[in-house]
Scaffold this motif. Structure first.
Motif, short mmCIF file in Angstrom:
data_model
loop_
_atom_site.label_atom_id
_atom_site.label_comp_id
_atom_site.label_asym_id
_atom_site.label_seq_id
_atom_site.Cartn_x
_atom_site.Cartn_y
_atom_site.Cartn_z
N MET A 109 5.88 11.87 -18.32
CA MET A 109 6.88 12.57 -19.20
C MET A 109 8.21 12.51 -18.58
O MET A 109 8.60 12.58 -17.43
CB MET A 109 6.52 14.19 -19.14
CG MET A 109 7.35 15.12 -19.85
SD MET A 109 7.29 16.77 -19.44
CE MET A 109 5.43 17.11 -19.86
N LEU A 110 9.05 12.19 -19.60
CA LEU A 110 10.76 12.13 -19.51
C LEU A 110 11.20 13.44 -20.19
O LEU A 110 11.14 13.25 -21.42
CB LEU A 110 11.11 10.76 -19.96
CG LEU A 110 12.81 10.76 -19.87
CD1 LEU A 110 13.18 10.42 -18.47
CD2 LEU A 110 13.03 9.33 -20.67
N GLY A 121 20.99 14.74 -26.09
CA GLY A 121 22.11 13.89 -25.96
C GLY A 121 22.04 13.33 -24.59
O GLY A 121 23.10 13.04 -23.81
N THR A 122 20.98 13.14 -23.82
CA THR A 122 20.88 12.58 -22.48
C THR A 122 20.29 11.16 -22.73
O THR A 122 19.82 10.48 -21.54
CB THR A 122 19.93 13.24 -21.51
OG1 THR A 122 18.55 13.76 -22.31
CG2 THR A 122 20.63 14.70 -21.36
N ILE A 164 15.78 14.09 -16.93
CA ILE A 164 16.80 13.10 -16.93
C ILE A 164 17.97 14.09 -17.30
O ILE A 164 18.04 15.12 -17.95
CB ILE A 164 16.69 12.12 -18.14
CG1 ILE A 164 17.91 11.26 -18.48
CG2 ILE A 164 16.31 12.93 -19.32
CD1 ILE A 164 17.67 10.25 -19.38
N GLU A 165 19.23 13.74 -16.59
CA GLU A 165 20.71 14.75 -16.71
C GLU A 165 21.61 13.76 -16.78
O GLU A 165 21.72 12.81 -16.35
CB GLU A 165 20.81 15.55 -15.61
CG GLU A 165 19.65 16.34 -15.14
CD GLU A 165 19.77 17.02 -13.84
OE1 GLU A 165 20.47 18.23 -13.70
OE2 GLU A 165 19.60 16.44 -12.56
N ARG A 166 22.58 14.18 -17.86
CA ARG A 166 23.64 13.51 -18.14
C ARG A 166 24.91 13.94 -17.39
O ARG A 166 24.97 15.36 -17.05
CB ARG A 166 24.25 13.74 -19.64
CG ARG A 166 25.46 12.82 -20.04
CD ARG A 166 25.42 12.90 -21.41
NE ARG A 166 27.03 12.49 -21.91
CZ ARG A 166 27.23 12.29 -22.99
NH1 ARG A 166 26.64 13.08 -24.07
NH2 ARG A 166 28.41 11.70 -23.45
N VAL A 187 23.78 8.76 -16.53
CA VAL A 187 22.69 9.86 -16.49
C VAL A 187 21.95 9.70 -15.07
O VAL A 187 21.96 8.54 -14.25
CB VAL A 187 21.61 9.34 -17.67
CG1 VAL A 187 22.16 10.04 -18.93
CG2 VAL A 187 21.04 8.18 -17.41
N ALA A 188 21.32 10.66 -14.64
CA ALA A 188 20.45 10.68 -13.54
C ALA A 188 19.05 11.10 -13.76
O ALA A 188 18.63 11.99 -14.62
CB ALA A 188 20.84 11.50 -12.42
#
Length: 305
Positions: free
Chosen positions: A12-13, A18-19, A172-174, A183-184
C-alpha cells in the motif's frame, strides 16, 4: 522496486491528495512492465501490468504514461502495461478482473484507489475489498488516502482493515515548504522482513508546455532536503546533519540558532543531551568566547552514521 512492493502480497502507498501517488504507482508499473530504471529503481522480474482505475479516466492515464515514456525516451508499452477503467466496486467486479488478468497474462496489478474501489468505507466494505485483492492471485499495489488534516499519519484513512490486510505500507508526503516538487516516502509497516527506518525522497517534475503535460521526470533526492521529514527526525540526527553541512565546529548556541532558521525548535538542553549521548558521533573540538565573554565548547562530527 522490491522495497516498495512484495512479490506475493498486497502493498500500500497512501497519503494526501496531490502527493503524486498515482504517478509514482504508474512509474513502478512501468518499471515492472518494461525493465526501465527510474530514480535508481528497477524491477528484477518483469511481467505484464494491469492498472485498475476508479479515480480518473483513460485520457488522464494515457497522458501520464506518455509523459513518463517521453522522458525515458521509450515507446508506450500498451501491450505490457494495460489499463482498465472501473465503476463497480472491486468485490462486485472481482470475477471480471480475474478474467482480465487471465486473458492478458498480467502478473502485477495496481488498484487506484482502495476507498473508491470499496462498496462503502465502513469496516465491512474495506475488508471485502482487501479480501478481493487477495483473490486476484497476483501481487497488488493499492493506493489509499489519509484522513483530512490527519495528525496521526502512521495509518491511512478509515478502517484499520486496509492497513492490517496489506503486508507492507508506505506513507508519501509532499514537502509543502519547498519550491521544489519533493516527496518523501516512509515505511510504516511490514509483515515480512525488516522495517526500513530511513525514508526515501524523490523529486517529481511535471514538464508543462502551454498547459499540456509533456514529460514527467522522477529522480532521487536527499531526504534531508524534505523539511516535513527533517522536522520529525531525532534531535541528534538533526544536529549531525547540521554539523556535517558546516565547515567549522559550532557551539550549542550556534546549533540552536541554525536549526531555528530551518524551522526546527530544539532547546539548548535537548541539543546538549544529544551531543553527549551520541559520543560515537560527536566530539568536542575546542572552545570559542561568546558575546557574553564566556568560553563555550564547539562541537564537530566524528562519524556520519
Amino acid at each position: 522496486v522490491a522495497r516498495f512492493v512484495g512479490e506475493k502480497s498486497i502493498s500500500m502507498l497512501y497519503g494526501d491528495g496531490g502527493t503524486a501517488k498515482s504517478t509514482i504507482a504508474l512509474a513502478i508499473g512501468l518499471m515492472i512492465a518494461t525493465g526501465e530504471e527510474i530514480a535508481g529503481l528497477y524491477a528484477s522480474r518483469l511481467c505484464p501490468v494491469l492498472y485498475l482505475d476508479w479515480e480518473d479516466d483513460s485520457d488522464v492515464h494515457a497522458e501520464r504514461l506518455r509523459a513518463l515514456c517521453t522522458t525515458l525516451g521509450i515507446v508506450m508499452p500498451t501491450e505490457m502495461l494495460m489499463y482498465k477503467s472501473c465503476a463497480a466496486s472491486l468485490p462486485e467486479s472481482v470475477r471480471v478482473i480475474r478474467r482480465a488478468i487471465a486473458e492478458t497474462g498480467a502478473g502485477f496489478v495496481i488498484v487506484d484507489s482502495i476507498g473508491m474501489a470499496s462498496p462503502n468505507l465502513a469496516s465491512d466494505g474495506i475488508l471485502a475489498t482487501m479480501r478481493s485483492m487477495r483473490m486476484l492471485g497476483v501481487p497488488v499495489l493499492a493506493l489509499h488516502h489519509l484522513a483530512k488534516d490527519a495528525k496521526d499519519k502512521s495509518k491511512p484513512f478509515g478502517s484499520v482493515y486496509a492497513s492490517n490486510e496489506a503486508r507492507t505500507t508506505w506513507l508519501i508526503e509532499r514537502d509543502e515548504e519547498s519550491a521544489d516538487p519533493l516527496v518523501a516516502i516512509t515505511h510504516q509497516k511490514v509483515n515480512r522482513g525488516r522495517l526500513i527506518r530511513t525514508p526515501f525522497a524523490y523529486r517529481v517534475d511535471f514538464e508543462m508546455v502551454e498547459e499540456e503535460l509533456q514529460g514527467i521526470a522522477i529522480t532521487a533526492a536527499n531526504i534531508n532536503d524534505v523539511s516535513t521529514v527533517r522536522k520529525k527526525m531525532q534531535p541528534w540526527k538533526q544536529v549531525r546533519d547540521l554539523l556535517l553541512a558546516n565547515s567549522e565546529p559550532l557551539t550549542i548556541s550556534d546549533i540552536q540558532d541554525a536549526l531555528a532558521i530551518e524551522g526546527m525548535q530544539l532547546s539548548a538542553g535537548a541539543i546538549r543531551a544529544a551531543l553527549n549521548r551520541q559520543s560515537s558521533v560527536f566530539t568536542k573540538v575546542g572552545s570559542r568566547t561568546t558575546n557574553g565573554g564566556r568560553p563555550e565548547v564547539t562541537w564537530g562530527v566524528l562519524s556520519a552514521v
